[in-house]
Enzyme design. Structure first.
Site, short mmCIF file in Angstrom:
data_model
loop_
_atom_site.label_atom_id
_atom_site.label_comp_id
_atom_site.label_asym_id
_atom_site.label_seq_id
_atom_site.Cartn_x
_atom_site.Cartn_y
_atom_site.Cartn_z
N GLU A 291 48.40 18.74 15.56
CA GLU A 291 47.94 20.10 15.29
C GLU A 291 46.96 20.14 14.13
O GLU A 291 47.05 20.98 13.23
CB GLU A 291 49.14 21.03 15.05
CG GLU A 291 50.07 21.09 16.26
CD GLU A 291 51.27 22.02 16.09
OE1 GLU A 291 51.67 22.28 14.95
OE2 GLU A 291 51.80 22.47 17.12
N ASP A 370 58.80 21.74 22.38
CA ASP A 370 58.75 22.37 21.05
C ASP A 370 59.85 23.40 20.84
O ASP A 370 59.57 24.60 20.88
CB ASP A 370 57.37 23.02 20.85
CG ASP A 370 57.07 23.28 19.39
OD1 ASP A 370 57.92 22.98 18.55
OD2 ASP A 370 55.96 23.80 19.11
N GLU A 398 62.48 30.28 15.31
CA GLU A 398 61.13 30.59 15.78
C GLU A 398 61.11 31.07 17.23
O GLU A 398 60.49 32.08 17.56
CB GLU A 398 60.23 29.35 15.63
CG GLU A 398 58.83 29.56 16.18
CD GLU A 398 57.92 28.36 15.96
OE1 GLU A 398 58.38 27.34 15.41
OE2 GLU A 398 56.73 28.46 16.34
#
Ligand code: BDP
Length: 681
Positions: A291, A370, A398
């Site tokens: 990323e 993820d 998240e």
């Protein structure tokens, strides 16, 4: 701030007792301090070390401090006898302890002071039961030596990720607006909570290391040392996230090439300075070539070269580098069906098995993509027998409701840890990670309840306990947490409180799964912040997280026969199980297969009917949770009750939104009506 699982009343069982503490050093002082406070409050008395003629009810003794007399000596004899639990040679290790009841005395015996601290908190957990005469002697040792929480905390507020990346509990407990907060009391209380659930290390800054944070390694090291000083008396070591580009951005070198001698010398010197300042420093955490973070690829080197560079610098000091396996292409062409993000970690790392130095731990997210609410266990964990591996979990929610939704993750993590990649007779994931450890992204902030949602504290607690003993039953862990956190402080009927919290939380992960993305397909969340539904939000983006829904069907074909070949990354039997449409578990069907809406699941329902049914059921379950919580009005301080009540309102609103968008989406795609005639918009 809230006392979480250490309210003063949880120490009530120590009241009116004579307690004898034997040992020296900062951790023993912590034990003494805890016991002294408890006795002052509840009317007991404390002695430190001899005289031994005290008529003690509780003895906490470290063998490191020399000879032990009386009850403790007897327990020592028991502890040295394998018959106590049929295992071991009597040694209790750096963190273990023996708990025994001998002649009316409860004895906690440890070889080292940390064991004494864990033993004390175990006594607190047991409460009055620690003083039962028929309590059998038992040795307690952590299954995993490394039980680490990674804070994704920024020192300076970052324009995109804020003070805490993916944080849902306010600001950081360590940093505020570009500097250490300098609030040792809060950090000390945090350390206590962590020690009381078994965590023994924290990383104090975000894996995405921005410029300010990079300097924690060099000219801002004092701020890290300040945190380490406060956490040390709780047996907690500090780790740092570092940027691979540090020799360039901090050292002014023209390169960060891992094979360059100047680079090697720079890391060696920087690391020497860290250890001079923080002698028990734990090590580095690195997110590289992921990323947008810098990494060894820029120099034509691989991840073993990169990790070994830092390992070399840390080795003389017994430090470790945790190197994350979360490496994938986040700029992929969504039209190209041949790239599969799920494959990436294995493609990059499995070929490197055997090339890492011994103080490298490769840290692997539990699933191949993820942190979704449901993923298969990452195949990397079965592919690197010659490498120290750690599993990374996400305690911060998240993708599981961002601490606005109740989602107790203990059962999900327990499934991961018990998963047996080579079949039931082989090792489990908990066995695979014995040399690496269990790591999680923290859910803590400066919120008065620590975790935003008061019930999200249970996830932090469960993480620590599972890292200590991955075989623990998640329901029993939840029960412990309820017993420590809520029962000592309730003004209501304790049995009603216990029952109600179990009814709300036990199955809440599956409830969350029911009203969100179906059958393991994942990622129907809003891009960016990841809260709430967005059915096609990631579908035509470069992130590699697709569900491929069309008019005929849905799911990602990851088979060898016709798909991306990801199933081939697993050993037998799972490679075949996941490859087979017939044998693949329902929960993961759409992770592995693209199927027509009429495909019949093992449950007997079609995929489309399963989607409708689970989404209606999920919302009903949340409505029931909310009703149950109402029954507890008046059972706790109003602020705690109110906070949970407000979040349950939001959870219900959001669950309805998920249900309506997901159901409508699949109804429009498939044209198949609900078999029960319910209204789908
Ligand atoms: C993703 C998060 C992102 C993290 C990344 C990571 O959205 O904020 O930086 O994981 O683990 O899930 O590095």
């Amino acid at each position: 701030w809230h006392a979480a699982w250490l309210p003063p009343a949880a120490f009530r069982a120590l009241g009116a007792r004579n307690v004898l503490v034997h040992g020296d050093g900062p951790l023993v002082d912590t034990v003494l301090d805890e016991v002294t406070q408890a006795c002052a409050r509840h009317g007991g008395r404390v002695w430190h070390s001899p005289p031994w003629d005290v008529d003690a009810d509780l003895v906490l003794a470290s063998r490191a401090a020399g000879p032990i007399a009386n009850a403790a000596a007897e327990a020592a004899r028991l502890g040295a006898t394998p018959a106590v639990d049929g295992t071991g040679d009597g040694s209790l290790g750096d963190e273990g302890f023996l708990l025994a009841r001998v002649d009316g005395v409860t004895v906690v015996l440890a070889d080292a002071p940390a064991g004494l601290l864990y033993g004390l908190f175990h006594v607190v957990r047991l409460g009055a039961a620690a003083f039962d005469d028929d309590r059998p002697a038992r040795r307690h040792q952590p299954a995993l030596a490394r039980r680490i929480l990674d804070h994704w905390d920024n020192v300076a507020v970052h324009p995109v990720s804020g003070q805490v990346e993916r944080g849902y509990s306010g600001g950081s407990v360590f940093w505020r607006d570009g500097a250490a907060r300098g609030e040792p009391d809060r950090i000390r209380d945090y350390g206590r909570l962590l020690a009381a659930c078994g965590v023994n290390a924290v990383t104090v800054n975000n894996v995405n290391v921005h410029d300010t944070e990079a300097r924690l390694l060099t000219d801002r090291l004092d701020e890290v040392a300040g945190i380490a000083d406060v956490l040390r008396p709780y047996g907690i070591r500090v780790h740092l996230s570092v940027t691979f580009a540090a020799p360039v951005v901090l050292g002014g070198l023209p390169t960060a090439d891992p094979l360059d001698d100047r680079v090697r010398a720079w890391w060696a010197e920087a690391t020497r300075r860290v250890y001079r300042r923080i002698p028990d420093f734990g090590g580095y955490l690195v997110k590289a070539d992921s990323e947008g973070r810098p990494g060894p690829f820029a120099y034509g080197r691989d991840h073993a070269d990169g990790a070994n560079l830092l390992a070399g610098a840390l080795a003389p000091h017994d430090g470790v580098v945790r190197w994350r396996a979360f490496v994938y292409d986040h700029r992929q062409d969504w039209r190209d069906r041949s790239t599969d993000r799920a494959r990436a970690a294995h493609d990059h790392f499995a070929p490197l098995d055997g090339r890492f130095r011994d103080n490298v731990i490769v840290q692997v997210k539990f699933g191949p993509v993820d942190f979704q609410p449901r993923e298969p266990v990452s195949p990397v964990l079965a592919a690197m027998p010659a490498t120290r591996l750690a599993v990374e979990l996400q305690v911060t929610q998240e993708y599981t409701g961002q601490q606005r939704h109740v989602c107790h993750l203990g059962p999900a993590w327990s499934e991961v840890l018990r998963f047996a990649p080579w079949g039931a007779a082989g090792d489990s994931i908990a066995d695979v990670i014995t040399r690496g450890g269990l790591v999680a992204v923290s859910n803590v902030g400066d919120d008065p309840f620590w975790t935003g949602h008061p019930l999200a504290q249970a996830n932090l607690y469960a993480f620590g306990r599972l890292a200590w003993d991955p075989r623990l039953d998640p329901g029993a862990i939840l029960d412990e947490w309820i017993g420590l956190t809520w029962l000592p402080v309730t003004m209501g009927d304790p049995e009603l409180v216990r029952r109600t919290l179990h009814a709300i939380m036990d199955d809440s992960w599956r409830t969350y799964e029911r009203y969100t993305a179906p059958l393991g397909v994942g990622f129907m969340v809003r891009p960016g912040h990841h809260y709430g539904p967005d059915v096609d939000g990631y579908e035509y983006t470069p992130w590699g997280t697709y569900h491929f829904a069309d008019r005929d069907g849905v799911g990602v074909d990851r088979t060898r026969a016709t798909g991306t070949g990801f199933t081939g990354q697993y050993p037998q039997p799972w490679s075949e199980v996941y490859e087979s449409l017939r044998r693949c578990p329902d929960d993961l069907l759409l992770f592995f297969h693209h199927v027509p809406y009429g495909h019949v699941l093992h449950s007997g329902r079609t995929v489309i009917q399963h989607i409708y049914d689970t989404h209606f059921a999920g919302v009903e379950e949340v409505a029931a949770m909310r009703e149950r919580w109402r029954l507890l009005a008046g059972a706790f301080e109003p602020a705690a009750h109110q906070r949970v009540a407000e979040r349950l309102d939001e959870q219900l609103r959001c669950a309805v939104e998920w249900r309506d968008q997901v159901n409508t989406y699949f109804f429009r795609k498939s044209g198949v009506p609900d078999a029960h005639g319910r209204r789908i918009h």
